[in-house]
Design an enzyme around this catalytic site. Sequence first.
Site, PDB file in Angstrom:
ATOM      1  N   ALA A  58       1.209   3.513   7.105  1.00  0.00           N
ATOM      2  CA  ALA A  58       2.268   2.851   7.878  1.00  0.00           C
ATOM      3  C   ALA A  58       2.181   1.346   7.610  1.00  0.00           C
ATOM      4  CB  ALA A  58       2.172   3.181   9.369  1.00  0.00           C
ATOM      5  N   HIS A 111       2.538  -2.493   6.847  1.00  0.00           N
ATOM      6  CA  HIS A 111       3.453  -3.569   7.242  1.00  0.00           C
ATOM      7  C   HIS A 111       3.041  -4.837   6.497  1.00  0.00           C
ATOM      8  CE1 HIS A 111       0.072  -4.792   9.679  1.00  0.00           C
ATOM      9  NE2 HIS A 111       0.124  -3.663  10.369  1.00  0.00           N
ATOM     10  N   GLY A 143       1.385  -7.314   7.321  1.00  0.00           N
ATOM     11  CA  GLY A 143      -0.022  -7.692   7.492  1.00  0.00           C
ATOM     12  C   GLY A 143      -0.873  -7.023   6.418  1.00  0.00           C
ATOM     13  N   HIS A 144      -0.679  -5.719   6.237  1.00  0.00           N
ATOM     14  CA  HIS A 144      -1.420  -5.008   5.182  1.00  0.00           C
ATOM     15  C   HIS A 144      -1.078  -5.599   3.803  1.00  0.00           C
ATOM     16  CE1 HIS A 144      -1.109  -1.498   8.151  1.00  0.00           C
ATOM     17  NE2 HIS A 144      -2.402  -1.678   8.014  1.00  0.00           N
ATOM     18  N   GLY A 161      -7.950  -7.413   8.481  1.00  0.00           N
ATOM     19  CA  GLY A 161      -7.176  -8.365   9.276  1.00  0.00           C
ATOM     20  C   GLY A 161      -7.940  -8.810  10.516  1.00  0.00           C
ATOM     21  N   GLN A 208     -13.341  -5.046  15.085  1.00  0.00           N
ATOM     22  CA  GLN A 208     -13.593  -4.179  13.928  1.00  0.00           C
ATOM     23  C   GLN A 208     -14.162  -4.988  12.752  1.00  0.00           C
ATOM     24  OE1 GLN A 208     -10.899  -0.932  12.405  1.00  0.00           O
ATOM     25  NE2 GLN A 208     -10.135  -2.575  11.121  1.00  0.00           N
ATOM     26  N   SER A 266       1.511  -4.557  13.642  1.00  0.00           N
ATOM     27  CA  SER A 266       0.640  -3.403  13.823  1.00  0.00           C
ATOM     28  C   SER A 266       1.434  -2.161  13.456  1.00  0.00           C
ATOM     29  CB  SER A 266       0.206  -3.319  15.290  1.00  0.00           C
ATOM     30  OG  SER A 266      -0.302  -2.029  15.566  1.00  0.00           O
ATOM     31  N   SER A 267       0.747  -1.173  12.891  1.00  0.00           N
ATOM     32  CA  SER A 267       1.439   0.085  12.570  1.00  0.00           C
ATOM     33  C   SER A 267       1.979   0.716  13.844  1.00  0.00           C
ATOM     34  CB  SER A 267       0.484   1.053  11.879  1.00  0.00           C
ATOM     35  OG  SER A 267      -0.085   0.429  10.763  1.00  0.00           O
TER      36      SER A 267
HETATM   37  O1  PAF Z   1      -7.889  -0.872  10.723  1.00  0.00           O
HETATM   38  C1  PAF Z   1      -7.666   0.289  10.331  1.00  0.00           C
HETATM   39  O2  PAF Z   1      -6.543   0.615   9.916  1.00  0.00           O
HETATM   40  C2  PAF Z   1      -8.787   1.315  10.356  1.00  0.00           C
HETATM   41  O3  PAF Z   1      -9.585   1.148  11.458  1.00  0.00           O
HETATM   42  C3  PAF Z   1      -9.609   1.332   9.054  1.00  0.00           C
HETATM   43  C4  PAF Z   1     -10.346   0.021   8.847  1.00  0.00           C
HETATM   44  C5  PAF Z   1      -8.716   1.614   7.872  1.00  0.00           C
HETATM   45  C6  PAF Z   1     -10.662   2.444   9.130  1.00  0.00           C
HETATM   46  O4  PAF Z   1     -10.072   3.704   9.259  1.00  0.00           O
END
Ligand code: PAF
Length: 285
Positions: free
Chosen positions: A39, A41, A43-44, A154, A160, A192-193
């Site tokens: 998904a 966006h 940001g990715h 991100g 995380q 965000s997704s």
């Molecule tokens: O941030 C995310 O999308 C997830 O937590 C990740 C880092 C891909 C791990 O599944």
Amino acid sequence: MTPPVSPAPIIRKLDDLRALTKTWKAKGETIGIVPTMGALHDGHLSLARMARAATDRVIVTIFINPKQFNNPDDLKNYPRTEHEDARKLASIGVDAIYVPDGAQMYPDGFSTTVSLDALTDVLCGAHRLGHFDGVATVVAKLLLQTSADQAFFGEKDYQQLLIVRRMAVDLDICATIVGCPTVREIDGLALSSRNLLLSDRARVKAPALSEVMQQITKGLAAGETMKTLTPAALTQLDNAGFGDVDYLELRAAADLSLLESPTEPARLFAAVWLAGVRLIDNIAI
Ligand code: PAF
């Protein structure tokens, strides 16, 4: 003008991934990865562009990791847009998209969990039990599977990011974990997704979260404390149509210890529910 399209190969099997990365490594090329759950966006895409600029080869991984979902409905409803994701990545020119399935990632008999003693019992860790064990386990596997030299995450998921960095150091995984700035919509909503799950009505309300957080930031800069600022902020969120607030807290940027005021580099963290969707955000203070 539409950017040139060069579709990246989609790799589903670990053996194929290893064969490819072996040829790159043999030529002395560096590998950057962007772990995602799809998904995709902007940001990715900004992470993929940073990887593109920093390393010779870029792999975007797409795996909706069941081990990090504590709620089966959340897993079921998580957006799945592989075709569209591949199309978006074509405009950046990544070298491979790794899309393993569950059996590939967690074959029968899989019985290892990567679990951290620090950083995981506050914020999202306190509200999503087992979530960060799932994240640490899958990211450790992705770093090893891809032989990554650098991995891009991100700052939107700041907790995380700290956890992954600690895990990589603790396990002697030789990848550098690179944190990248949060990308926002023009109205301030952090990308965000999960934003895809917001109804049109909820989407209109959503930017109030970052507005309230900006106001707290101003109050802190003026010498107020979280104790005095939080009640008004919660009322504002309520008035704006938000539901439960999982947390609205100021914490140290280095170790996530709780702060009343920014006596050291800090971040303001929030997780709030809006029409059944959990939104998280954080800003540097
Ligand atoms: O941030 C995310 O999308 C997830 O937590 C990740 C880092 C891909 C791990 O599944």
